[in-house]
Design a protein around this motif. Structure first.
Motif, PDB file in Angstrom:
ATOM      1  N   SER A   1     -10.567  20.340  59.875  1.00 44.67           N
ATOM      2  CA  SER A   1     -11.428  20.623  58.722  1.00 44.67           C
ATOM      3  C   SER A   1     -12.886  20.223  58.945  1.00 44.67           C
ATOM      4  CB  SER A   1     -10.881  19.906  57.481  1.00 44.67           C
ATOM      5  OG  SER A   1      -9.654  20.453  57.091  1.00 44.67           O
ATOM      6  N   TYR A   2     -13.126  19.015  59.450  1.00 45.88           N
ATOM      7  CA  TYR A   2     -14.507  18.565  59.611  1.00 45.88           C
ATOM      8  C   TYR A   2     -15.249  19.417  60.641  1.00 45.88           C
ATOM      9  CZ  TYR A   2     -18.451  15.375  60.168  1.00 45.88           C
ATOM     10  OH  TYR A   2     -19.708  14.825  60.220  1.00 45.88           O
ATOM     11  N   LEU A   3     -14.557  19.789  61.719  1.00 48.26           N
ATOM     12  CA  LEU A   3     -15.182  20.639  62.739  1.00 48.26           C
ATOM     13  C   LEU A   3     -15.599  21.975  62.149  1.00 48.26           C
ATOM     14  CD1 LEU A   3     -15.907  21.444  65.653  1.00 48.26           C
ATOM     15  CD2 LEU A   3     -13.509  22.107  65.958  1.00 48.26           C
ATOM     16  N   TRP A   4     -14.714  22.577  61.366  1.00 46.73           N
ATOM     17  CA  TRP A   4     -15.057  23.870  60.760  1.00 46.73           C
ATOM     18  C   TRP A   4     -16.201  23.723  59.766  1.00 46.73           C
ATOM     19  CZ3 TRP A   4     -13.796  28.009  63.105  1.00 46.73           C
ATOM     20  CH2 TRP A   4     -12.589  28.099  63.818  1.00 46.73           C
ATOM     21  N   GLY A   5     -16.278  22.584  59.088  1.00 51.89           N
ATOM     22  CA  GLY A   5     -17.390  22.364  58.176  1.00 51.89           C
ATOM     23  C   GLY A   5     -18.725  22.315  58.898  1.00 51.89           C
ATOM     24  N   ILE A   6     -18.759  21.639  60.040  1.00 48.43           N
ATOM     25  CA  ILE A   6     -19.984  21.581  60.841  1.00 48.43           C
ATOM     26  C   ILE A   6     -20.374  22.970  61.326  1.00 48.43           C
ATOM     27  CG2 ILE A   6     -20.980  20.689  62.977  1.00 48.43           C
ATOM     28  CD1 ILE A   6     -19.299  18.180  62.600  1.00 48.43           C
ATOM     29  N   LEU A   7     -19.391  23.737  61.795  1.00 46.76           N
ATOM     30  CA  LEU A   7     -19.665  25.097  62.267  1.00 46.76           C
ATOM     31  C   LEU A   7     -20.178  25.981  61.145  1.00 46.76           C
ATOM     32  CD1 LEU A   7     -16.591  25.691  64.623  1.00 46.76           C
ATOM     33  CD2 LEU A   7     -18.945  25.186  65.281  1.00 46.76           C
ATOM     34  N   ALA A   8     -19.664  25.785  59.935  1.00 46.20           N
ATOM     35  CA  ALA A   8     -20.120  26.581  58.792  1.00 46.20           C
ATOM     36  C   ALA A   8     -21.565  26.265  58.439  1.00 46.20           C
ATOM     37  CB  ALA A   8     -19.214  26.335  57.590  1.00 46.20           C
ATOM     38  N   ASP A   9     -21.984  25.013  58.585  1.00 44.09           N
ATOM     39  CA  ASP A   9     -23.379  24.655  58.339  1.00 44.09           C
ATOM     40  C   ASP A   9     -24.306  25.241  59.400  1.00 44.09           C
ATOM     41  OD1 ASP A   9     -22.986  23.239  56.008  1.00 44.09           O
ATOM     42  OD2 ASP A   9     -22.771  21.301  57.009  1.00 44.09           O
ATOM     43  N   ARG A  10     -23.779  25.459  60.582  1.00 43.64           N
ATOM     44  CA  ARG A  10     -24.620  25.959  61.673  1.00 43.64           C
ATOM     45  C   ARG A  10     -24.613  27.480  61.775  1.00 43.64           C
ATOM     46  NH1 ARG A  10     -24.407  22.980  67.370  1.00 43.64           N
ATOM     47  NH2 ARG A  10     -25.327  21.456  65.955  1.00 43.64           N
ATOM     48  N   TYR A  11     -23.445  28.099  61.630  1.00 41.27           N
ATOM     49  CA  TYR A  11     -23.322  29.538  61.864  1.00 41.27           C
ATOM     50  C   TYR A  11     -23.060  30.360  60.609  1.00 41.27           C
ATOM     51  CZ  TYR A  11     -22.920  27.920  66.674  1.00 41.27           C
ATOM     52  OH  TYR A  11     -23.157  27.320  67.880  1.00 41.27           O
ATOM     53  N   GLY A  12     -22.823  29.707  59.490  1.00 37.39           N
ATOM     54  CA  GLY A  12     -22.647  30.462  58.256  1.00 37.39           C
ATOM     55  C   GLY A  12     -21.265  30.277  57.648  1.00 37.39           C
ATOM     56  N   ARG A  13     -21.210  30.485  56.311  1.00 34.43           N
ATOM     57  CA  ARG A  13     -19.940  30.344  55.594  1.00 34.43           C
ATOM     58  C   ARG A  13     -18.991  31.497  55.896  1.00 34.43           C
ATOM     59  NH1 ARG A  13     -22.342  25.710  55.100  1.00 34.43           N
ATOM     60  NH2 ARG A  13     -23.511  25.301  53.182  1.00 34.43           N
ATOM     61  N   LYS A  14     -19.530  32.705  55.908  1.00 28.67           N
ATOM     62  CA  LYS A  14     -18.688  33.899  56.018  1.00 28.67           C
ATOM     63  C   LYS A  14     -17.838  33.928  57.284  1.00 28.67           C
ATOM     64  CE  LYS A  14     -18.989  38.955  55.944  1.00 28.67           C
ATOM     65  NZ  LYS A  14     -19.885  40.108  55.692  1.00 28.67           N
ATOM     66  N   PRO A  15     -18.409  33.755  58.483  1.00 28.91           N
ATOM     67  CA  PRO A  15     -17.558  33.820  59.680  1.00 28.91           C
ATOM     68  C   PRO A  15     -16.484  32.743  59.721  1.00 28.91           C
ATOM     69  CG  PRO A  15     -19.769  33.039  60.238  1.00 28.91           C
ATOM     70  CD  PRO A  15     -19.833  33.549  58.841  1.00 28.91           C
ATOM     71  N   VAL A  16     -16.810  31.550  59.229  1.00 24.75           N
ATOM     72  CA  VAL A  16     -15.816  30.475  59.244  1.00 24.75           C
ATOM     73  C   VAL A  16     -14.695  30.760  58.255  1.00 24.75           C
ATOM     74  CG1 VAL A  16     -15.459  28.028  58.740  1.00 24.75           C
ATOM     75  CG2 VAL A  16     -17.435  28.743  60.076  1.00 24.75           C
ATOM     76  N   ILE A  17     -15.037  31.299  57.088  1.00 23.25           N
ATOM     77  CA  ILE A  17     -14.007  31.659  56.111  1.00 23.25           C
ATOM     78  C   ILE A  17     -13.084  32.719  56.679  1.00 23.25           C
ATOM     79  CG2 ILE A  17     -13.637  32.840  53.912  1.00 23.25           C
ATOM     80  CD1 ILE A  17     -16.044  31.368  52.810  1.00 23.25           C
ATOM     81  N   MET A  18     -13.652  33.710  57.364  1.00 25.13           N
ATOM     82  CA  MET A  18     -12.835  34.793  57.925  1.00 25.13           C
ATOM     83  C   MET A  18     -11.913  34.268  59.022  1.00 25.13           C
ATOM     84  SD  MET A  18     -15.586  37.942  58.008  1.00 25.13           S
ATOM     85  CE  MET A  18     -14.342  39.139  58.528  1.00 25.13           C
ATOM     86  N   ILE A  19     -12.477  33.436  59.911  1.00 26.89           N
ATOM     87  CA  ILE A  19     -11.651  32.877  60.983  1.00 26.89           C
ATOM     88  C   ILE A  19     -10.553  31.995  60.401  1.00 26.89           C
ATOM     89  CG2 ILE A  19     -11.647  31.339  62.982  1.00 26.89           C
ATOM     90  CD1 ILE A  19     -14.503  32.281  63.563  1.00 26.89           C
ATOM     91  N   GLY A  20     -10.936  31.200  59.417  1.00 33.79           N
ATOM     92  CA  GLY A  20      -9.954  30.314  58.804  1.00 33.79           C
ATOM     93  C   GLY A  20      -8.863  31.047  58.064  1.00 33.79           C
TER      94      GLY A  20
END
Length: 457
Positions: free
Chosen positions: A94-113
């Motif tokens: 979870s924390y890793l994906w949160g960092i990635l979402a702050d850097r690359y955007g909410r949308k791609p992380v939500i889709m991957i997740g």
């Protein structure tokens, strides 16, 4: 110079090539709630809630059919650790994906997740996203949508698991024992949820991005809000002075943000309670009457939870935003937790009923319990998202999900162990309802000062 800086900061300029600015412009010009974006949030959160919750109605029977447990009491013990392993997977991601979402955007992380690792990713980004697409007055509605979806997922999931597991036994006219679903009796609910996750992944292509993507210093940008969200702030501190610059420091430690950390801890305590309740309720409902249970089938449990899901949807969409605006999220959470204590205390006595009285009473109790639980969780969501600026919101929610998953991992294991220990205590005390109330009281105490610090914004 100070007056000039203040004027610059108060003027809002929205960059056409920045997705975050486009969302902010829509919020500034449209006063209505973003129902289209919130619908996408709803179905995405639902897709993340179904995998774990669908297991509970048939975990008892699946462990029994695998012949792992030596005694009937041990079945619940092993079933609890299956749910715990799911949550431990979330702790690692979870924390890793949160960092990635702050850097690359909410949308791609939500889709991957949603499609690739949806079984190990929680709704951290969905909380951040829901708060960012809403104006301030619509934030309780937006975050209640997240709570609604998660709460309904905890209802629909067990309903699907209860209705679709062991289809050859429940629907022999449709599924033969020699068919794929007859040989693998717990495959149908898993397949159904996976198909839904694929459909949600496709729908995510229409999600607007909310993260600001300003390149470089953007010296011509006059919006304080946009500059705050920019990844490269450069000489921002020199523009607005050291004091205000500290507020925009993207390296400020989340662990020193006590409004955030206190709300996360409170959230974790109530999440532990909710997960343990979900496990205990299902095990209690299917256990024999002589052991203090309801002697229901998994199909019966599915029907109860379906009714609960409908009641939860009505409350959160119609009443919670109004009540939250009047009382505030902290007071709503506190009152809901207090009311949960006598309600849970009544559960062992509900098992004494039978027939229509039992059916009506357990449905009313289930609706009330889930309404109160979701009201508590929604309040903590609001506190968490108001405690950090946008450029830290993904990491903050990821941290929250990591901590919550640790607590929730203990919920199924503890719930199963408490149920398995019924041979050592009187039947009416054997399902952990007293232990659930102890956790609830601890959570209530933690909602008061000086422990809980409410963000100024």
């Amino acid at each position: 110079m100070a007056a000039e800086n203040e004027q610059v900061l108060l003027e809002k300029v929205y960059l056409e090539d920045c997705p975050g600015c486009r969302v902010d412009l829509r919020k500034a010009t449209q006063r209505s709630a973003p129902f289209r974006e919130l619908f996408y949030v709803w179905i995405v959160v639902l897709a993340t809630a179904l995998p774990i919750s669908s297991l509970f109605p048939f975990l008892y029977f699946m462990v029994r059919d695998f012949h792992i447990a030596k005694t009937e009491e041990d079945i619940s013990f092993y079933a609890g650790f299956v749910g715990a392993s799911f949550m431990l997977g979330r702790v690692l991601t979870s924390y890793l994906w949160g960092i990635l979402a702050d850097r690359y955007g909410r949308k791609p992380v939500i889709m991957i997740g949603t499609i690739v690792v949806y079984c190990t990713f929680h709704f951290a980004m969905h909380q951040a996203y829901a708060s960012e697409v809403c104006r301030a007055e619509h934030q309780p509605l937006g975050l209640s949508i997240v709570s609604i979806a998660w709460g309904i997922g905890l209802i629909i999931g067990p309903a699907l698991g209860g209705l679709l597991a062991q289809p050859a036994e429940k629907y022999p006219d449709v599924f033969s024992k020699e068919s794929l679903f007859g040989r693998f009796p717990y495959f149908l609910p898993c397949l159904s949820i996976s198909i839904f996750a694929v459909a949600v992944f496709i729908a995510c292509f229409w999600l607007p991005e909310t993260l600001h993507t300003h390149k470089g210093c953007n010296r011509g940008t006059k919006s304080y809000e946009n500059l705050e969200a920019s990844i490269d702030c450069c000489d921002l501190k020199e523009k607005i002075g050291e004091t205000d610059g500290n507020k925009l420091d993207s390296k400020r430690s989340l662990f020193r943000n006590w409004p955030l950390m206190s709300s996360i801890i409170v959230y974790c305590v109530f999440s532990l309670h909710d997960m343990a309740y979900t496990e205990i309720f299902s095990l209690w409902a299917v256990s024999p009457k002589q052991d203090g249970g309801l002697n229901y089938t998994s199909h019966d449990v599915g029907n109860i939870l379906s009714i609960t899901g409908f009641g939860l949807l009505v409350f959160q969409l119609s009443l919670y935003p109004v009540v939250s605006r009047i009382l505030g999220p902290v007071m709503v959470a506190r009152v809901s937790a207090v009311l949960s204590v006598p309600l849970l205390s009544s559960y062992p006595f509900i098992a004494l009923l039978s027939g229509l009285k039992l059916f009506l009473t357990i449905n009313i109790a289930s609706v009330l319990k889930n309404v109160l639980s979701v009201s508590i969780i929604t309040g903590t969501f609001i506190l968490q998202n108001n405690a950090v600026p946008q450029h830290q919101r993904g990491a903050a929610n990821g941290l929250s999900m990591t901590a919550m998953s640790l607590f929730k991992a203990a919920g199924p294991a503890g719930g199963g162990a408490l149920k398995a220990s019924r041979r050592h205590v009187p039947p009416r005390c054997s399902y952990g309802f007293l232990h659930l109330n102890v956790i609830e009281v601890i959570g209530i105490v933690m909602t008061f000062k000086p422990f809980l610090a409410v963000p100024e914004d």
